[in-house]
Design an enzyme around this catalytic site. Structure first.
Site, PDB file in Angstrom:
ATOM      1  N   ASP A 407       0.964  -1.142   0.095  1.00  0.00           N
ATOM      2  CA  ASP A 407       0.193   0.143   0.065  1.00  0.00           C
ATOM      3  C   ASP A 407       0.872   1.004   0.087  1.00  0.00           C
ATOM      4  O   ASP A 407       2.006   1.207   0.151  1.00  0.00           O
ATOM      5  CB  ASP A 407      -0.889  -0.159   1.246  1.00  0.00           C
ATOM      6  CG  ASP A 407      -1.957   1.023   1.281  1.00  0.00           C
ATOM      7  OD1 ASP A 407      -2.233   1.679   0.252  1.00  0.00           O
ATOM      8  OD2 ASP A 407      -2.333   1.306   2.509  1.00  0.00           O
ATOM      9  N   GLU A 410       2.713   5.077  -3.991  1.00  0.00           N
ATOM     10  CA  GLU A 410       2.776   5.898  -4.897  1.00  0.00           C
ATOM     11  C   GLU A 410       4.018   6.549  -5.119  1.00  0.00           C
ATOM     12  O   GLU A 410       4.284   7.125  -6.602  1.00  0.00           O
ATOM     13  CB  GLU A 410       1.447   6.959  -4.870  1.00  0.00           C
ATOM     14  CG  GLU A 410       0.093   6.219  -5.250  1.00  0.00           C
ATOM     15  CD  GLU A 410      -0.254   5.189  -3.908  1.00  0.00           C
ATOM     16  OE1 GLU A 410       0.269   5.569  -2.732  1.00  0.00           O
ATOM     17  OE2 GLU A 410      -1.033   4.265  -4.115  1.00  0.00           O
ATOM     18  N   ASP A 485      -9.029   3.568  -2.697  1.00  0.00           N
ATOM     19  CA  ASP A 485     -10.058   4.018  -1.743  1.00  0.00           C
ATOM     20  C   ASP A 485     -11.407   4.531  -2.369  1.00  0.00           C
ATOM     21  O   ASP A 485     -11.383   5.776  -2.446  1.00  0.00           O
ATOM     22  CB  ASP A 485      -9.377   4.908  -0.750  1.00  0.00           C
ATOM     23  CG  ASP A 485      -8.026   4.743   0.224  1.00  0.00           C
ATOM     24  OD1 ASP A 485      -8.057   3.225   0.229  1.00  0.00           O
ATOM     25  OD2 ASP A 485      -7.351   5.260   0.717  1.00  0.00           O
TER      26      ASP A 485
HETATM   27  O1  MIG Z   1      -3.791   5.841   4.817  1.00  0.00           O
HETATM   28  O2  MIG Z   1      -3.415   0.705   5.685  1.00  0.00           O
HETATM   29  O3  MIG Z   1      -5.928   2.118   0.207  1.00  0.00           O
HETATM   30  O4  MIG Z   1      -6.846  -0.047   1.756  1.00  0.00           O
HETATM   31  O5  MIG Z   1      -6.482   0.108   4.655  1.00  0.00           O
HETATM   32  C1  MIG Z   1      -4.501   4.864   4.256  1.00  0.00           C
HETATM   33  C2  MIG Z   1      -4.405   1.649   5.772  1.00  0.00           C
HETATM   34  C3  MIG Z   1      -3.556   3.602   4.221  1.00  0.00           C
HETATM   35  C4  MIG Z   1      -4.815   3.085   2.267  1.00  0.00           C
HETATM   36  C5  MIG Z   1      -5.261   1.654   1.494  1.00  0.00           C
HETATM   37  C6  MIG Z   1      -6.407   1.033   2.412  1.00  0.00           C
HETATM   38  C7  MIG Z   1      -5.708   0.694   3.881  1.00  0.00           C
HETATM   39  C8  MIG Z   1      -5.314   2.038   4.520  1.00  0.00           C
HETATM   40  N1  MIG Z   1      -4.416   2.454   3.819  1.00  0.00           N
END
Ligand code: MIG
Length: 799
Positions: A407, A410, A485
């Site tokens: 996650d 980016e 998200d």
């Molecule tokens: O700033 O890890 O898209 O699936 O549950 C949020 C917490 C960070 C974004 C991800 C989401 C995940 C969440 N993350």
């Protein structure tokens, strides 16, 4: 003495006339009087690469997107010179290059039909700020031309009339018109006069595509740096364009383990251990199939990657084993930010070995994410990726975690403008040092790749499973992905549908959305409708932010639970079908989901359709996208379609109403299809498959189907231990013939097929299997036309 300090604005610059031409095997160089070089490489008869330099020489030729396994070679290559142009001929394409201005036009070789033609063509602007050029390309938009692709754009399937930007961005609660979002896939397919071609602009800088938004008859693309470097990929079928693009940027390196196509349950966050167990137990108690359970960031110690919270998960190895004994694979999240903490071994090692990204003048790239202030590994350095991959040893080999979820890659950074690294951050870029302007769009891809390498190593001899949020073209070689998200709204259900289709036509089929929506909470009806769609997506996972309450299949009362169970069970029945689709995708680059335009581009009714899609080759599905619906109107592609629930036959080529109360959904099966099914299992491997069900849908005429199987995990299939059954069905007024051709060295565990015939227009009198005659009694054919036969027949005649 300098008097004028105003920046001289030169505006757009253009190539002048060609003064030199040179051919070197498959590579042709055209040089203009003002020093522009156009280099055309003939990769295949249907794939041409165009590269432009404004400096007289090209950059080191390196791409993260192009796979070394890409096919190369052509049947024919001929270059002709005429008064005003050069002509390149392959067996599929004719490309003309204008001598006065370097503009190009591409035609289909056989018919001389114009496919794609430069408008201004290549031009550029010098970049004072960063050096190099802003590189631009414009093409004439042909009459009736439509545009598709570009990865995860949440807009309608047909992109005509819109402009898009590519810059990988964390986009919490994005909407239908948010752009850019998480992924950069600078590849589109165009369609006009029944012919389709594709353009892959392999440039990782921030880039833009304009499909007749700025000017009605012009499409264009440009980037803030790097080279004008694009591939022209010809069809004429859109599915061939996509397959060729996928060949170029890579098919998945191996099949996923079958369990990864099962249902996954996720939330931010399930903790402590007792909560995880409560959830998994409930699945088994309510008999809702589920294969994977996710741990989000709270499983770690202060969000430090590769650690476990002692308080919440005191004995992860035991827990993971207990979950595994109950059929659950544990998947954990891993983010790129490494907490600045001199007591933390991963941080110390990264620092010692000089593996973290730095700013232009030397300081580390410091950014705030969940753990607080962090440094970030430079995943564009192969040595860093190797190190990162080895960090997974304990998690995978020792603790037994089965998959990793990447996650924030980016990369996302909190509390800063732009939500990511500043432009000046330096990257190794495989020994081609550069700034973040160039590396940004591939950073997440390289993180996912390093993670994949770790999983591949330490899960061996099992197959790896990785899921990533950020991606660039080619990421499909290593991982699956989700759409980020999203929001629990009806509009987002429709967005999820489009994004999954679009990713599939962008070479990336292993995709799914957060079922039910990540932000906010769905009501039961929306959740049920979303599950109905989700079971047809290659990756099928419920996930939610957890801020707004629970989001499990049983959260919304018994009625909804029953609907959800029914559809998840259907997914488990369809596993051999989905697995076969995945195999086709991994083998040939054929997208697992097909938007109607990709399924039948000759039918112009399909060109602006976004809701209906074909899952695999044979199943037509269309989600219900509104509350209180008892059905909907939908377009049926040409041909005959069986209503999956009632066996009623619908004639395609028209828009019709399809019933679908909350416990149903519009699902249709192509006439002539043979759909393989497994029994419902609570998780993959729960049962020994002792019979394969074949749902046979009668058709007057011929149709082929296939069933691919193997050990469902491991690598033996690569050595030929798979089982591929090709079925040819041929229906006539009073007989139905099914022939089977079997290949591969894998022996499936079952010995029989349960054949279920649908829509048979005659009463069965007898059956001949490989020349031996059977009566209805012999085969115990029941009143629904179902019977059991040995699996290895070659010829089945039903009379
Ligand atoms: O700033 O890890 O898209 O699936 O549950 C949020 C917490 C960070 C974004 C991800 C989401 C995940 C969440 N993350």
């Amino acid at each position: 003495m300098i008097l004028n300090t105003e920046l001289e604005y030169k505006g757009n610059l253009f190539p002048s006339n060609i003064i030199a031409f040179e051919k070197n095997l498959d590579t042709l160089n055209f040089t203009t009087a003002n020093g522009v070089i156009l280099q055309i490489t003939v990769l295949r008869d249907s794939v041409l690469r165009f590269r432009y330099s404004t400096t007289g020489s090209f950059e080191n030729d390196f791409s993260y997107a192009i796979t070394k396994y890409a096919s190369r070679g052509y049947n024919h290559l001929e270059v002709k010179e005429e008064n005003d142009k050069y002509i390149i001929l392959t067996s599929k394409l004719k490309c003309e290059i204008n001598k006065t201005d370097l503009r190009t036009a591409i035609y289909e070789a056989k018919t001389e039909q114009l496919l794609c033609e430069d408008e201004l063509g290549f031009h550029w602007e010098e970049s004072y700020e960063f050096g190099g050029d802003i590189v631009k390309m414009s093409k004439v938009s042909q009459e009736g031309e439509s545009y598709y692709g570009l990865g995860d754009k949440p807009a309608d399937v047909n992109l005509k009339g819109k402009r898009f930007e590519n810059w990988v961005t964390d986009s919490y609660a994005y909407g239908k018109h948010t752009d850019p979002i998480y992924k950069t896939i600078p590849f589109y397919t165009a369609l006009h006069h029944k012919k389709s071609y594709g353009i892959f602009f392999d440039n990782t800088f921030r880039s833009y595509f304009d499909f007749c938004q700025e000017r009605r008859n012009v499409s264009s693309f440009w980037a803030q740096g790097g080279e004008m470097n694009y591939y022209f990929i010809y069809g004429p079928d859109m599915s061939e364009v996509v397959a060729n693009y996928t060949d170029l940027t890579g098919k998945p390196h191996q099949l996923p383990p079958l369990w990864a196509l099962g249902y996954h349950q996720c939330k931010w966050s399930y903790y402590p251990e007792s909560k995880v167990k409560e959830i998994t137990n409930k699945f088994r108690e309510l008999k809702i199939p589920c294969d994977a359970i996710y741990l989000d960031i709270d499983y770690m110690e202060g969000f430090r990657c590769f650690t476990w919270s002692k308080e919440y998960f005191p004995d992860p190895k035991r827990m993971v084993k207990e979950l595994a004994d109950d059929g659950f694979k544990t998947i954990v999240i891993i983010d790129p930010g490494i907490k600045i903490d001199h007591e933390y071994s991963v941080f110390k090692e990264g620092l010692d070995k000089d593996y973290f990204c730095k700013r232009a003048d030397g300081p580390y790239m410091k950014g705030k994410v969940w753990p607080g202030e962090c440094y970030f590994p430079d995943f564009t350095n192969p040595e860093v990726r190797e190190w990162w991959s080895n960090l997974f040893q304990e998690l995978i080999e020792d603790i037994g975690v089965k998959g990793v979820w990447n996650d924030m890659n980016e990369p996302a950074v909190m509390d800063v403008p732009g939500k990511t690294f500043p432009d000046d951050v330096r990257h190794d870029y495989e020994g081609n040092p550069c700034s973040h302007r160039k590396a940004h769009n591939i950073y997440g891809m390289q993180m996912a790749r390093a993670t994949y390498q770790g999983l591949k190593k330490f899960a061996y001899p099992k197959r790896p499973f990785v899921i990533t949020r950020a991606a660039y073209s080619g990421t499909q070689r290593y991982t699956s992905s989700w759409t980020g998200d999203n929001v629990a709204s009806w509009e987002h259900l429709s967005i999820a549908n489009i994004q999954a289709q679009r990713m599939c036509m962008s070479g990336f089929s292993f995709i799914g959305s957060d079922i039910g929506g990540f932000a906010e909470q769905p009501n039961g009806e929306l959740y049920a409708r979303w599950i109905q769609l989700g079971i047809f997506h290659p990756f099928c996972r419920t996930h939610s932010s957890g801020d707004h309450g629970d989001q499990e299949p049983w959260t919304f009362g018994k009625n909804i639970t029953d609907v959800v169970r029914k559809f998840i069970e259907l997914r488990y029945e369809l596993l051999p079908y989905l697995y076969t689709c995945f195999w086709r995708y991994a083998e040939e680059g054929i997208p697992m989901l097909k938007s109607l335009v990709l399924y039948d581009q000759e039918d112009t009714h399909t060109h602006y359709r976004s809701d209906e899609f074909i899952c695999g080759e044979k199943i037509l599905a269309c989600p219900i996208l509104e509350p209180n619906a008892k059905g909907r109107r939908m377009y049926f592609p040409k041909g005959e379609w069986y209503n999956f629930w009632t066996d009623e036959v619908v004639e395609g080529g028209q828009e019709l109403w399809a019933d679908a109360d909350l416990d149903s959904m519009p699902v249709f099966v192509k006439a002539g299809a043979i759909i393989p099914k497994y029994p419902v299992q609570q998780y993959v491997g729960e049962k020994d498959i002792d019979e394969l069900k074949l749902e046979v849908y009668f058709k007057l005429g011929k149709e082929t189907s296939e069933v691919y199987e193997d050990a469902h995990d491991g690598y033996d299939y690569i050595k030929g231990r798979y089982s591929l059954r090709n079925f040819t069905l041929n229906g006539e007024k009073n007989q139905l013939v099914i022939q089977q051709h079997k290949s591969g060295k894998y022996t499936t565990p079952y010995n029989t097929f349960k054949v279920q015939l649908h829509g048979l227009p005659f009463k069965i009198k007898k059956v001949i299997i490989d020349k031996v005659e059977y009566s209805i009694k012999d085969l115990k054919i029941d009143e629904n036309n179902a019977f059991v036969i040995e699996k290895d027949f070659t010829d089945l005649h039903i009379l």
